[in-house]
Structure formats: C-alpha cells, structure tokens
Design an enzyme around this catalytic site. Structure first.
Site, PDB file in Angstrom:
ATOM      1  CE  LYS A 195       5.695  -1.455  -1.527  1.00 44.19           C
ATOM      2  NZ  LYS A 195       5.239  -2.004  -0.297  1.00 44.19           N
ATOM      3  CB  SER A 248      -3.928  -5.071  -7.836  1.00 40.17           C
ATOM      4  OG  SER A 248      -3.470  -3.614  -7.457  1.00 40.17           O
ATOM      5  N   GLY A 252      -0.905  -2.073 -11.203  1.00 39.88           N
ATOM      6  CA  GLY A 252      -0.675  -1.424 -11.831  1.00 39.88           C
ATOM      7  C   GLY A 252      -0.737  -0.821 -13.469  1.00 39.88           C
ATOM      8  CD  GLU A 269       2.378 -12.116 -11.932  1.00 36.79           C
ATOM      9  OE1 GLU A 269       1.798 -12.310 -11.848  1.00 36.79           O
ATOM     10  OE2 GLU A 269       3.031 -12.579 -11.425  1.00 36.79           O
ATOM     11  CB  CYS A 303      -1.707 -13.878  -9.225  1.00 39.77           C
ATOM     12  SG  CYS A 303       0.496 -14.435 -10.047  1.00 39.77           S
ATOM     13  CD  GLU A 400      -6.286 -11.280  -8.869  1.00 37.76           C
ATOM     14  OE1 GLU A 400      -6.567 -10.145  -9.140  1.00 37.76           O
ATOM     15  OE2 GLU A 400      -5.717 -11.955  -9.269  1.00 37.76           O
TER      16      GLU A 400
HETATM   17  P1  NDP Z   1      -1.410  -4.261  -4.285  1.00 41.28           P
HETATM   18  O1  NDP Z   1      -1.195  -3.851  -6.084  1.00 41.28           O
HETATM   19  O2  NDP Z   1      -1.817  -2.442  -3.856  1.00 41.28           O
HETATM   20  O3  NDP Z   1       0.207  -4.498  -3.487  1.00 41.28           O
HETATM   21  C1  NDP Z   1       1.388  -4.859  -4.449  1.00 41.28           C
HETATM   22  C2  NDP Z   1       1.880  -3.877  -4.254  1.00 41.28           C
HETATM   23  O4  NDP Z   1       1.945  -2.529  -4.495  1.00 41.28           O
HETATM   24  C3  NDP Z   1       2.573  -3.772  -3.024  1.00 41.28           C
HETATM   25  O5  NDP Z   1       3.773  -4.052  -2.180  1.00 41.28           O
HETATM   26  C4  NDP Z   1       2.418  -2.263  -2.173  1.00 41.28           C
HETATM   27  O6  NDP Z   1       2.305  -1.899  -1.277  1.00 41.28           O
HETATM   28  C5  NDP Z   1       2.324  -1.777  -3.695  1.00 41.28           C
HETATM   29  N1  NDP Z   1       1.678  -0.731  -3.587  1.00 41.28           N
HETATM   30  C6  NDP Z   1       0.429  -0.476  -3.613  1.00 41.28           C
HETATM   31  N2  NDP Z   1       0.118   1.092  -3.746  1.00 41.28           N
HETATM   32  C7  NDP Z   1       1.147   1.371  -4.636  1.00 41.28           C
HETATM   33  C8  NDP Z   1       1.100   2.256  -5.747  1.00 41.28           C
HETATM   34  N3  NDP Z   1       0.345   3.174  -6.259  1.00 41.28           N
HETATM   35  N4  NDP Z   1       2.613   2.650  -6.560  1.00 41.28           N
HETATM   36  C9  NDP Z   1       3.593   2.044  -6.228  1.00 41.28           C
HETATM   37  N5  NDP Z   1       3.080   0.512  -5.334  1.00 41.28           N
HETATM   38  C10 NDP Z   1       1.847   0.377  -4.711  1.00 41.28           C
HETATM   39  O7  NDP Z   1      -2.484  -4.939  -3.997  1.00 41.28           O
HETATM   40  P2  NDP Z   1      -3.597  -4.672  -2.740  1.00 41.28           P
HETATM   41  O8  NDP Z   1      -2.239  -5.496  -2.319  1.00 41.28           O
HETATM   42  O9  NDP Z   1      -4.073  -3.849  -2.289  1.00 41.28           O
HETATM   43  O10 NDP Z   1      -3.844  -6.240  -2.670  1.00 41.28           O
HETATM   44  C11 NDP Z   1      -5.686  -6.054  -3.980  1.00 41.28           C
HETATM   45  C12 NDP Z   1      -5.402  -7.404  -4.426  1.00 41.28           C
HETATM   46  O11 NDP Z   1      -4.701  -7.512  -5.366  1.00 41.28           O
HETATM   47  C13 NDP Z   1      -6.184  -8.396  -4.541  1.00 41.28           C
HETATM   48  O12 NDP Z   1      -7.835  -8.400  -3.560  1.00 41.28           O
HETATM   49  C14 NDP Z   1      -5.769  -9.513  -4.871  1.00 41.28           C
HETATM   50  O13 NDP Z   1      -6.933  -9.491  -6.358  1.00 41.28           O
HETATM   51  C15 NDP Z   1      -5.242  -7.790  -6.518  1.00 41.28           C
HETATM   52  N6  NDP Z   1      -3.405  -8.684  -6.027  1.00 41.28           N
HETATM   53  C16 NDP Z   1      -3.065  -9.273  -7.134  1.00 41.28           C
HETATM   54  C17 NDP Z   1      -1.223  -9.545  -6.631  1.00 41.28           C
HETATM   55  C18 NDP Z   1      -0.869 -10.453  -8.048  1.00 41.28           C
HETATM   56  O14 NDP Z   1       0.059 -11.627  -7.961  1.00 41.28           O
HETATM   57  N7  NDP Z   1      -1.099 -11.017  -9.562  1.00 41.28           N
HETATM   58  C19 NDP Z   1      -1.148  -9.883  -5.545  1.00 41.28           C
HETATM   59  C20 NDP Z   1      -1.696  -9.273  -4.832  1.00 41.28           C
HETATM   60  C21 NDP Z   1      -2.935  -8.842  -4.957  1.00 41.28           C
HETATM   61  P3  NDP Z   1       1.102  -2.529   0.024  1.00 41.28           P
HETATM   62  O15 NDP Z   1       1.592  -3.236   0.723  1.00 41.28           O
HETATM   63  O16 NDP Z   1       1.959  -1.053   0.598  1.00 41.28           O
HETATM   64  O17 NDP Z   1      -0.615  -2.398  -0.470  1.00 41.28           O
END
Ligand code: NDP
Length: 497
Positions: A195, A248, A252, A269, A303, A400
């Site tokens: 996904k 996030s 996680g 991660e 990240c 972050e």
């Molecule tokens: P998310 O953790 O929400 O998104 C990461 C992935 O998980 C996306 O594909 C998301 O879908 C999906 N997801 C969201 N909710 C669920 C759930 N309940 N169960 C399973 N999968 C889910 O990050 P955000 O995009 O909301 O970003 C928010 C913050 O997270 C950022 O500001 C940043 O600080 C941090 N972040 C960190 C990352 C890293 O690599 N460490 C990467 C991205 C964000 P969808 O895209 O539809 O939300």
C-alpha cells in the site's frame, strides 16, 4: 593595454547572476485519467476513489482507488495463490532473473519515473533523478544477487520464505521505499501486497507496468492504493504473514499493539530526530555542506534527517554565519526545474504540521532565520529555516518536524555531545564531523542510533543495513540483515512482532 583587456572592457558586465529556468519536460510521462488496484496482474476497478495532486500547484493528476477491505482481501488472495502456485518454490536463480529484469527496466525508464516522482511528491527532479531512481534500481540489482545464495547467506539454517508480506510505505521516498520492501521480499520467495501512501501513489502504479514488462507471474506483487484505512485493513487481514511498515511512530505503535499476540511478523521503520554533531576540529565548509544536505535534502521529509545540529561552542558563531550564507544560495521552487534545491512540501497536512511546530519554536523563545526567497503562490511551500537559541526541552528539539527546519544547540565536551545527542525518544541516525578517526569511533560507540555517518550525511547503499533503536522502530532493511525478516528458519524468530 593588452588585446584581451581591450576586448574585456567592451563586454557588458552582468550585475547579478541568476539561473535561467531549466524545466524537465513532463512529456515523458503518460498519465492515465484513472487507476484501479493492481491485483493478480490485472487492474481491479475501485469502488471508491480519490484524486491525487501535484503539491507544487495542486494540479489534479489522476483519480486513484481508495482500497476497501474487499479490495485488500482480493489482493491478499491473489498473493496467496501466487505464493502457492509456484513463486515460493521457484529456484533462486529463476527469481533472480525477474529481479534483474525489474532493475534493468527501472534504469531504462528512469527519466519517466523521476519526473513522475517529482510531480506527485514535490521533490526536486535532481534528487529523484540522481538519488531515488538509481538507488531503487540498485536495490533490485542487489537483492537479485542474493536470491540464489540464501543458503550461503545463512549457512546451516535452511532459509524458507515467510508467505504473504503486507507492506505499507510513506510518501517521502515513494518508489525507493517500494524497492526497499519489494526487492528483499521477492528475493526470499515471498509474495507481496503493497500500500503506497495516500498522497504519492503514482510511481507505485507506474511500477505495475514494469512488473508486466518483466513478465513477473500475476499475483506475486499486488498494489492497493488508499489512505490509512486501507493500511489498517492490510494489517488486520488474517492471510498476511508479515507486516513491514515505514511511517510515523504513532501509527507504528498502533500497528504493534494490534499485532501483539498474533503470529504475524513485524518490522517497523519509524521516525527520527537525528543529532548532527560538529566538533571544532572539523573541516568547516565541508561540515556546512553536510548540514545542508542533512536537513534540506528532500525538504527535510527524511526519517533520518539531521534535524538537531549540535555545534561545539568554540565554532558556533563562524559556523552559524557560514550556514546562513549558504542558505541564501539554496534555490526553492519548481520541483521539475533541474536547478531547484528545495522543492514543494508533500501535502497541505504536512505543511500545516511544519507551520504549527515552527510557531511553537518561536513561542518557546528560539530565534528564527529564513533566507530571503520568494515562494510560489500556489501549492505547498516552506522556506528553509534555522532556529538558534534552542533549548533541549523545546518541541522543535524533541519532535520530528519532517520539514526543512533545523534546530541548533551547542555543547562543550564530547561527553556533553553524547548526552545531548541521545536525549531523544528516537534513535535512527546521527552524524559526526571531526578530523579525528579516534573521536569518530569513540562517538559512534556511544550514540544510540542505528546509522552513524562520519564526515558525511544521508548516504544510502543497498548493501548497508538501515533501521533504528527505541521509538525509531526495530528490524533492519538493506544488506544481508534486510533478508532476515522475510525468511523463516524453522529454528528462530527473525525479529519481534
Ligand atoms: P503515517 O504513519 O500516517 O503514514 C505512513 C503510511 O501508513 C501511509 O501509507 C499511511 O497511509 C499508512 N497508515 C496510516 N494510518 C494507518 C493505520 N492505522 N494502519 C496502517 N497503515 C496506516 O504518516 P503521515 O503521512 O501521517 O505523516 C505524519 C508524520 O509522520 C510526519 O509528519 C512525520 O513526522 C512522520 N513520518 C515519518 C516517516 C518516516 O519515514 N519515518 C514517513 C512518513 C511520515 P496514508 O498515506 O493514507 O496516511
């Protein structure tokens, strides 16, 4: 007067050097108006949809599927059938052939993918072109090399595939994160349901075309687009044997709670708040370049970004002065312009999050610096930002931000640097700038971070494992370590779940 001097005197001397626009053509990308889910090698018509945008100007790029539980169920069913129908039993050299093919096709179509990545995600084309695409192809090449050598990688342990892997990826490196997840899973004989993030589905959907071109058997890789609800459905599905998640810390943790007590494997991660530690014996100009690369690369949507700069007090002033001067030369603007250094913020939601945290930094008493730059009126933009006078307790030093925002703190001794660097719930990465090899080793042993860079930052390589401590998650991706979560040895658990 020499002839040359005479001629030079006639030339018009420009009073300011500017870059001419150098836009990359987007003609190389042929977008469809509407995309379904890629299930069992076919496009599945979605029952719900949404529009995906270009963050640089909010242009509507395409309509894509919002995956439902039924869609996820069909994708998992297709992955299970492909697993049982031969993929898991295919000899390693045969699996390797497909991975090599995918890698070569990615190289051949690199320009098309790079343009689409920048269009849908907002990152500068020079980064998509020079970092994301070469690394994505390199991951497929690297894991293709392991596919027929698993017995050598893990001697006397009879490595077997785990089954169906559910993979959930974020929006900051859409294609590269796909490669990090899909390549080792396939090399080990698993099948996949992936996904992509809600805001950046397009390169994953274009990748389906690569899978067809490579003649990968139907169902080995399935892609279901949608928001967090689709991700949650994948996590919940009983037919999934392993979840690999990058995103996030909050999501996680929720996934870990959901899977506790189940026999699904899990690797996480998550976020980071890396310290980039600069000692007074470093090569200052080189360190400034590393600091800039550490936090403004990919708009800070990284990240492992070096978002906390720890500077030894004795060089604080010259370093901050050089840093501010360097910031003035960063070009912020159109992601498709080849001269752009800092592109668009990925989404309105992320922009609002950055703005909120930056406002908290001002309110708590930090001093803000932003170089003069004209931001485009449409789309999502944020100027490169440096905060000085930051206390460790401020939110901008703890949370972050995931944007182009650097917090500068100081230290006097190496011990103090270690203590401050480790004063975070995260532990993904860190940087050290010093001319002394012994100090690099001394620091690296004490920093609680999965990756420690020395006199460089944000360098990635498929052969090198990547992952975190504490709230940055567990499990490793990349290198030999990256194979383990996708293998069952019959004798031990690879990583916790
Ligand atoms: P998310 O953790 O929400 O998104 C990461 C992935 O998980 C996306 O594909 C998301 O879908 C999906 N997801 C969201 N909710 C669920 C759930 N309940 N169960 C399973 N999968 C889910 O990050 P955000 O995009 O909301 O970003 C928010 C913050 O997270 C950022 O500001 C940043 O600080 C941090 N972040 C960190 C990352 C890293 O690599 N460490 C990467 C991205 C964000 P969808 O895209 O539809 O939300």
């Amino acid at each position: 007067m020499s002839e040359l001097d005479e001629r030079g005197g006639d030339l018009a001397v420009p009073d300011g050097w500017t870059y001419a626009p150098a836009p990359e053509s987007r003609d190389v990308v042929r977008l469809r108006e509407r995309y379904g889910h890629f299930v069992g090698g076919e496009w599945l018509e979605p029952s719900e949809t949404y529009e995906t945008l270009a963050p640089r100007d909010e242009e509507r790029l395409a309509v894509v599927g919002q995956g439902t539980e039924a869609d996820v169920d069909r994708a998992v069913g297709a992955a299970r059938a492909a697993y049982a129908d031969g993929w898991s039993a295919l000899p390693g050299p045969e699996r390797a052939k497909y991975l090599f093919r995918i890698a070569r096709i990615l190289q051949e179509r690199a320009r098309e993918f790079a343009v689409l990545e920048s269009l849908n995600g907002g990152k500068p084309i020079k980064e998509s072109r020079d970092v994301d695409l070469p690394l994505a192809a390199a991951h497929f090449f690297y894991y293709a090399g392991w596919a027929d050598k698993l017995e050598y990688a893990f001697p006397n342990r009879r490595p077997q595939p785990v089954g169906v892997a559910g993979q959930i990826i974020p929006w900051n490196f859409p294609l590269l994160m796909l490669a990090w997840k899909v390549a080792p899973a396939l090399a080990c004989g698993n099948t996949v349901v992936l996904k992509p993030a809600e805001t950046t589905p397009l390169t994953a959907l274009l990748f389906c075309d690569v899978l067809r071109q490579a003649e990968l058997p139907p169902g080995v890789v399935n892609i279901v687009t949608g928001d967090g609800r689709t991700g949650a459905a994948l996590v919940e599905h009983d037919g999934v044997d392993k979840i690999a998640f990058t995103g996030s810390t909050e999501v996680g943790k929720a996934i870990q709670r959901r899977l506790a007590g189940s026999d699904k494997r899990l690797t996480l991660e998550l976020g980071g708040k890396a310290a980039n530690v600069v000692f007074d014996d470093c090569a200052l100009d080189q360190a400034v370049e590393g600091i800039v690369n550490g936090i403004y690369f990919n708009q800070g949507h990284v990240c492992c970004a070096g978002s906390r700069l720890l500077v030894q007090e004795s060089i604080y002033e010259p370093l901050v002065e050089k840093l501010k001067r360097r910031l003035e030369t960063l070009r912020v603007g159109d992601p498709l312009d080849k001269n752009t250094d800092v592109g668009a913020i990925n989404s309105r939601a992320q922009l609002e999050r950055i703005e909120e945290l930056v406002a908290s930094g001002r309110e708590e008493g930090a001093e803000i610096y932003q170089p003069p730059c004209t931001l485009p009126e449409q789309g999502y933009w944020f100027a490169p930002t440096v905060f000085t006078n930051v206390a460790q307790s401020y939110r901008i030093a703890q949370e972050e931000i995931f944007g182009p925002v650097l917090s500068v703190l100081t230290f006097r001794t190496p011990d103090e640097a270690v203590e401050k660097a480790n004063n975070t719930p995260y532990g993904l990465s860190a940087g050290i700038w010093t001319e002394k090899g012994s100090r690099i080793l001394w620091m690296a042993q004490r920093l609680r971070a999965g990756v420690v860079w020395a006199n460089t930052f944000n360098r990635f390589d498929p052969t090198s494992p990547f992952g975190g401590y504490k709230e940055s998650g567990f499990g490793r991706e990349g290198g030999l370590h990256g194979l383990e979560p996708y293998l069952d040895f019959g004798d031990s658990e690879a990583f916790g779940g």
